[in-house]
Write an enzyme that holds these catalytic residues in place. Structure first.
Site, PDB file in Angstrom:
ATOM      1  N   SER A  28      -9.456   1.555   3.224  1.00  0.00           N
ATOM      2  CA  SER A  28      -8.662   2.411   2.359  1.00  0.00           C
ATOM      3  C   SER A  28      -7.598   1.663   1.559  1.00  0.00           C
ATOM      4  O   SER A  28      -6.990   2.224   0.648  1.00  0.00           O
ATOM      5  CB  SER A  28      -7.974   3.495   3.197  1.00  0.00           C
ATOM      6  OG  SER A  28      -7.088   2.913   4.137  1.00  0.00           O
ATOM      7  N   LYS A  70       0.837  -1.198   0.000  1.00  0.00           N
ATOM      8  CA  LYS A  70       0.000   0.000   0.000  1.00  0.00           C
ATOM      9  C   LYS A  70       0.874   1.251   0.000  1.00  0.00           C
ATOM     10  O   LYS A  70       1.952   1.277   0.616  1.00  0.00           O
ATOM     11  CB  LYS A  70      -0.905  -0.032   1.236  1.00  0.00           C
ATOM     12  CG  LYS A  70      -1.947   1.067   1.326  1.00  0.00           C
ATOM     13  CD  LYS A  70      -2.816   0.851   2.563  1.00  0.00           C
ATOM     14  CE  LYS A  70      -3.872   1.918   2.738  1.00  0.00           C
ATOM     15  NZ  LYS A  70      -4.704   1.687   3.945  1.00  0.00           N
ATOM     16  N   SER A 119      -9.520  -0.844   7.344  1.00  0.00           N
ATOM     17  CA  SER A 119      -9.033  -0.642   5.975  1.00  0.00           C
ATOM     18  C   SER A 119      -8.322  -1.831   5.355  1.00  0.00           C
ATOM     19  O   SER A 119      -7.966  -1.787   4.173  1.00  0.00           O
ATOM     20  CB  SER A 119      -8.110   0.581   5.930  1.00  0.00           C
ATOM     21  OG  SER A 119      -8.851   1.755   6.141  1.00  0.00           O
TER      22      SER A 119
END
Length: 497
Positions: A168, A93, A192
């Site tokens: 997210s 990420k 997330s």
């Protein structure tokens, strides 16, 4: 399924949804090289993420990935593999520091910025021989579930492009689901990791705070932030988890994990673990509005599948749960983000933005994030009563969950990740994922089925602190019985090459 036909090999090697164990067997036999494996994943990224209609899951491709693969192939020939992740492509990420690729947190405010050092979890992955093939798109500054940001735009769900991939960690979820990488790293402050895992038919773990380091991650809340793995199978997730856990002096909370880490989480993977297990189905969450009967039916079917394999699944009321969840927010993000972000930026003097206030006042984030960040900036930190009240209610939530489990001798609590189907792009959904971070307990999301539109549905198992081995065992047994995971139709085989 997509495959590689290596020189001199009579049979192709299936690579879409391939497991780490299967890939390592092929690498060990010389039927596959890490270079071939990385090239195959890069080709899929080029086809499905850099041309339209794009998933937009990738923020940056590692330009040295093939060189790294060559070096790891040479090392394997000379000395053997470092371990099960040797030569395996992963995605990370875009809020993890990487010394050789930009770290932007999905924001135009950090465009092109490359930190001086890797985040601890990135260092640990590289140390195992894993190849970070790309950085993954994300919801800007991780402040939301939509999967959109001012720099790279909106990530799409590979199962249905008009639906949300969750956030997210949206890019990690979509990328691993679409076989852009074998596994990936997300972060989970309020859900997330588990939301995109559920929306992309993946396994995603939020661990007990202290199990792994947060050092080098763009922060939101030091109380709630956690990094962690996302994978297509429980076994793959356990392998990646082994690489991540452990004490890190750069993150003092990891001292709490000492003594709670087994030699390997893979030893927990017992296909008979549901036999005799006791699981509490939290039906109170089914009654909250809004909800979707189709999703709740999938969750009840998952409970029935567990019963068939010998688990005692009972409906469990958690005293005060609904009042705690529908009352004032329990999350500490608004209370802690300004100070935590300012500390991160102070430790990274080359970052192009110098303060949290500067981020908010720039007005360059997407509107949803700007509004959320402004709420954090508006918190009156001199009024400590508000945060103390949250901490008291968070403690009450933790004790209510643990008390319900203790009273009925439960191994875990079971409930839907989301009470409705995956929303369309830019729509929100009522998630149950804040329970674990607000209670400081571990939870895992596991694929449970699909809606009539073909969008995945995930169930969450929540356990006691440091119960990751038991959560993995239960999830593995469920996975081995149901085999709900299937690859998305929008990213089919390119060719047999």
């Amino acid at each position: 399924m997509e495959s590689i036909v290596p020189n001199g090999q009579p049979a192709p090697i299936e690579l879409i949804d391939a497991t780490i164990a299967n890939l390592q067997a092929a690498l060990a036999a010389g039927a596959l090289s890490s270079r071939e494996l990385v090239a195959w994943h890069l080709a899929r990224i080029a086809a499905y993420d850099q041309q339209g209609p794009s998933l937009n899951a990738i923020s940056c491709v590692n330009e040295r990935a093939l060189d790294e693969a060559d070096a790891l192939d040479a090392e394997r020939r000379a000395h053997g593999p470092r371990g099960p992740l040797h030569g395996i492509p992963v995605v990370v990420k875009d809020n993890y520091d990487t010394r050789d690729m930009p770290t932007t947190a999905g924001s135009i405010l950090l465009k092109g910025w490359v930190p001086a050092d890797d985040a601890t979890l990135v260092t640990r992955l590289r140390g195992t021989g894993a190849i970070i093939v790309a950085k993954a798109n994300m919801h800007e500054f991780a402040y939301g579930y939509l999967g959109a940001g001012s720099l790279y735009g909106q990530t799409r769900n590979p199962y249905a492009l008009e639906y949300s991939p969750g956030g997210s960690s949206s890019g990690t979820g979509a990328a691993v689901a679409a076989s852009f990488a074998v596994a990936g790293l997300g972060t989970d402050t309020s859900g997330s990791i588990r939301v995109p895992a559920a929306m992309n038919s993946l396994v995603g773990l939020r661990a007990t705070p202290g199990l792994m380091s947060r050092a080098g991650n763009v922060p939101m809340s030091h109380t709630q932030d956690m990094g962690g793995p996302m994978a297509r199978t429980v076994a793959d997730l356990a392998i990646v988890l082994d690489a991540l856990v452990g004490y890190d002096p750069a993150d003092p909370i990891t001292a709490e994990g000492v003594g709670h880490i087994p030699p390997s989480y893979t030893t927990s993977l017992d296909p008979s673990a549901l036999q005799g297990a006791r699981i509490g189905l939290v039906t109170q969450l089914f009654e909250l509005e809004p909800n979707d009967p189709e999703v709740l039916a999938v969750v009840r079917a998952a409970a029935d599948e567990m019963r068939v394999r010998g688990a005692g699944v009972v409906e469990v009321p958690v005293p005060g749960l609904v009042d705690l969840l529908v009352g004032p927010p329990l999350t500490l993000v608004a209370d802690e983000m300004e100070a935590d972000m300012d500390a991160y930026l102070a430790a990274h003097p080359t970052a192009p933005v110098r303060s949290f206030r500067g981020i908010v006042e720039s007005d360059r984030c997407i509107p949803q994030v700007t509004m959320a960040l402004a709420r954090s900036l508006a918190v009156d930190h001199a009024n400590t009563r508000g945060k103390l009240d949250k901490q008291e209610r968070r403690g009450a939530l933790r004790l209510a969950l643990l008390g319900a489990m203790a009273e009925r001798q439960l191994d875990a609590l079971l409930y839907p990740v989301s009470r409705i189907k995956a929303p369309t792009i830019e729509a929100s959904a009522p998630y149950n994922v804040s329970i674990a971070p607000c209670a400081g307990l571990p939870a895992i999301s596991v694929p449970a089925g699909y809606t009539t539109e073909g969008v995945p549905v995930g169930v969450e198992l929540l356990g006691r602190a440091w119960s990751e081995p038991r959560l993995l065992a239960l999830s593995f047994a469920f996975e081995q019985v149901t085999h709900h995971r299937r690859p998305p139709a929008s990213t089919p085989a390119l060719s047999q090459s």
